[in-house]
Design an enzyme around this catalytic site. Sequence first.
Site, PDB file in Angstrom:
ATOM      1  N   GLU A  95      31.411  83.564  48.225  1.00  0.00           N
ATOM      2  CA  GLU A  95      31.694  84.997  48.255  1.00  0.00           C
ATOM      3  C   GLU A  95      33.111  85.215  48.789  1.00  0.00           C
ATOM      4  O   GLU A  95      33.533  84.533  49.737  1.00  0.00           O
ATOM      5  CB  GLU A  95      30.674  85.703  49.167  1.00  0.00           C
ATOM      6  CG  GLU A  95      30.798  87.215  49.169  1.00  0.00           C
ATOM      7  CD  GLU A  95      29.787  87.900  50.104  1.00  0.00           C
ATOM      8  OE1 GLU A  95      29.008  87.193  50.783  1.00  0.00           O
ATOM      9  OE2 GLU A  95      29.781  89.134  50.158  1.00  0.00           O
ATOM     10  N   GLU A 140      31.100  70.927  55.874  1.00  0.00           N
ATOM     11  CA  GLU A 140      30.890  69.491  55.693  1.00  0.00           C
ATOM     12  C   GLU A 140      30.423  69.250  54.269  1.00  0.00           C
ATOM     13  O   GLU A 140      29.435  69.845  53.826  1.00  0.00           O
ATOM     14  CB  GLU A 140      29.830  68.980  56.682  1.00  0.00           C
ATOM     15  CG  GLU A 140      29.522  67.496  56.505  1.00  0.00           C
ATOM     16  CD  GLU A 140      28.405  66.981  57.423  1.00  0.00           C
ATOM     17  OE1 GLU A 140      27.792  67.790  58.147  1.00  0.00           O
ATOM     18  OE2 GLU A 140      28.144  65.771  57.393  1.00  0.00           O
TER      19      GLU A 140
END
Lengths: 160, 160
Positions: free
Chosen positions: A152, A77
Site C-alpha cells: 500500500e 525480512e
Amino acid sequence: MPRSAETAKFAFHHTMIRVKDPKKSIDFYTNILGMDLIHEAPNSDFTLYFLGYDKSEGQMSAEEKANGLWMRDAVLELTWNHGTESDPEFKGYSSGNTDPGRGFGHIAITVPDIEEACARFEKLGVQFKKRLTDGKMKTIAFILDPDGYWVEIVPQRFKV
Amino acid sequence: MPRSAETAKFAFHHTMIRVKDPKKSIDFYTNILGMDLIHEAPNSDFTLYFLGYDKSEGQMSAEEKANGLWMRDAVLELTWNHGTESDPEFKGYSSGNTDPGRGFGHIAITVPDIEEACARFEKLGVQFKKRLTDGKMKTIAFILDPDGYWVEIVPQRFKV
C-alpha cells in the site's frame, strides 16, 4: 493505557515474507522503494535479507547499520528458500489476499507526495493493484512486489 | 547505496493482518505485547485497528498519537471483517506458514530481556510455537497470537 514496565522497551521490529527470487525482490525494495539492504544472513538452504529505511539520514556506515539491526524497528525480512527462483514446479507464494491462504494483507509505505510517487512507479514499470484513480479511495494506491504481495502507498499527513 | 531524493522520505509504515475477533487480538497486542491502540476506523462491514509502541515515552496524548499515525512507522494494522468472530462457518485465517497459503511468515517484537519476557508470557498463558529451549536457536522464541499468527520474540542486541 500506559505501557507496563515489563513491556516498556518492546519494539515492533520486522515483518517476514518469503520471496521466490531475491534479486528481483531486493531490486524492488531498494531501487524502487528506496530501502537499504541492512544485513544478509546466508544459511545452508535459505538466506535471510533484512531491509529498512535509513533513519540515520546517511550518518551511519553500512557496518554500523548492520550492527544496529536489532536495536531499530520498521524492518522487512525477506526469506529466500534456495532453488525456488529456478524450480519449474514452484507455484509461487500466496499474497494472503485470496482463499485459501487469506490472513496476511499487505505492507504499507508512506510517502510525502503520493502523486509524484505513483507517477514514478508508473515510469519504472511497477505493477499496480489499485491506481489512485481506481475505486473509491482516491488517496491511496496499491502496487505489487515481484511475488505479488500487495504494497500500500499512503500519503504522510498530520491528521487521521 | 544512498537513497535517491525521490525515496528519501519514504517510511515502512505498517503491516496488515486480518483477525477473527478484535477483542482477543487487541487484548493480546496491548496487554500482553504492550502496544497502544492508536486509532480505530469503523466501516460498514469491517473495522481497522492501528496499533504501535508509544515512541513518545508518554509525552503524547491519545489524540496526538492518533493524529501522528501517518507520520510514524512500525505500525500494526488489524482488519476485522464483522461477523467472523461469531460465524460457525468461519474457518479462521491462514498463518501463512503452511501450504496452501504460505508466503507471509511472521512479525517480530524485540525485547531487552528475552528470558524475562518469555517467563512473563508463560505466566500469562500465552501459547508458544517455539520456546527458547526448543530447536537449535536458543536465543529466540515464537509465540502465537489469537489467530495463530507467529510472533517472533528476539533480544535487542548491539551486534548482528
